[in-house]
Design an enzyme around this catalytic site. Sequence first.
Site: not given
Length: 315
Positions: A130, A133-134
């Site tokens: 992701c 997200c990261d």
Amino acid sequence: MHELIIIGAGPAGLTAGVYAARKQLDTLIISENVGGQTTWSSEIENYLGFMYITGVELVERFEEHVRHFNLRQEFGRVTRLSRIEHGFRVETEDLREFDARAVIVASGKSPRMLNVPGERQFRGKGVTYCSTCDAPLYAGSEVAVIGGGNSGLDAAVQLLKITPKVYIIERTDSLRADEVLQTKAWAAPNVEILLQTLPMEISGDVTVSSISVQHKSTGERRVLPVRGVFVEIGLVPNTDFIADLVKLNKLGEIPVNCAAGTEIPGLFAAGDVTDVPEKQIIIAAGEGAKAALQAYSYLVRLPAMAAPPVMRPTS
Ligand SMILES: Cc1cc2nc3c(=O)[nH]c(=O)nc-3n(C[C@H](O)[C@H](O)[C@H](O)COP(=O)(O)OP(=O)(O)OC[C@H]3O[C@@H](n4cnc5c(N)ncnc54)[C@H](O)[C@@H]3O)c2cc1C
């Protein structure tokens, strides 16, 4: 026995939950998380009513809306869905069992895995699925993005702004992403695009320190010194638990008719897990609404002796 179990709490499952609650069905939602893929989306500009909203904010709005209704929710991974007399049984990884007269499967999709040595070991320790997200966690580090489609290049374009070097690894001989993303990627000074290249092994100590790759025709191997590996090679439907109950299509999706029904009476499906074309939040939500209304119609028509009492809607 519940009247209805909904598996999944993404846009499809949560919308189904709201509609089921408004029909006063005794409903249980079982899911691993709330929000599903929507939480991975950094910017949403195509969900009606919101000109711009992040995925996390939209899920917060969904949760607030769902909290308004009397819905039971259990967290857990469903491992089996089977038929029992008068309905269905849902089994979870932690060995719990839940029964219902009707079920809506809204389990969406999960990232496809590379299946190379080191991937599982370093999942969450440098291997990520992701980028939204990261990506910020890898500011200042060299990274590799696996996949030259839209998701891969979308991730690469985000990472190019914050990392000294991004390797894009694509197994075919060209990138497959939209022109606008390709133009940005090819123009970046800190990108190296490796076509016809396969990821072979991810290595490290506690966290990732490199990935080895191999050229498909020359066989040349290279070790790339990266701290992050972003796997962006598509999504697969979460249908493991239902595979021996319904015949899936060749993509592993659940075939549904235009009323969200499957080949089994009382079993409905909605959202990305189905063969409905176009995987979008608004489509998943709409299909979830349809599935709940169809489940209600199914439940109220069950023979009186076998049916649990179903309350009529007030509006
Ligand atoms: C990076 C990214 C960006 C996107 N951006 C947009 C966008 O801007 N606009 C847009 O419209 N769409 C976007 N999409 C697509 C959109 O997110 C999906 O179409 C939508 O989330 C599908 O909803 P769903 O409810 O069908 O499934 P999902 O969102 O996948 O939710 C599935 C739910 O099922 C649960 N689940 C799965 N397996 C199990 C199991 N075995 N047991 C229990 N629970 C389980 C999960 O925990 C989750 O709660 C994006 C997708 C991605 C990946």
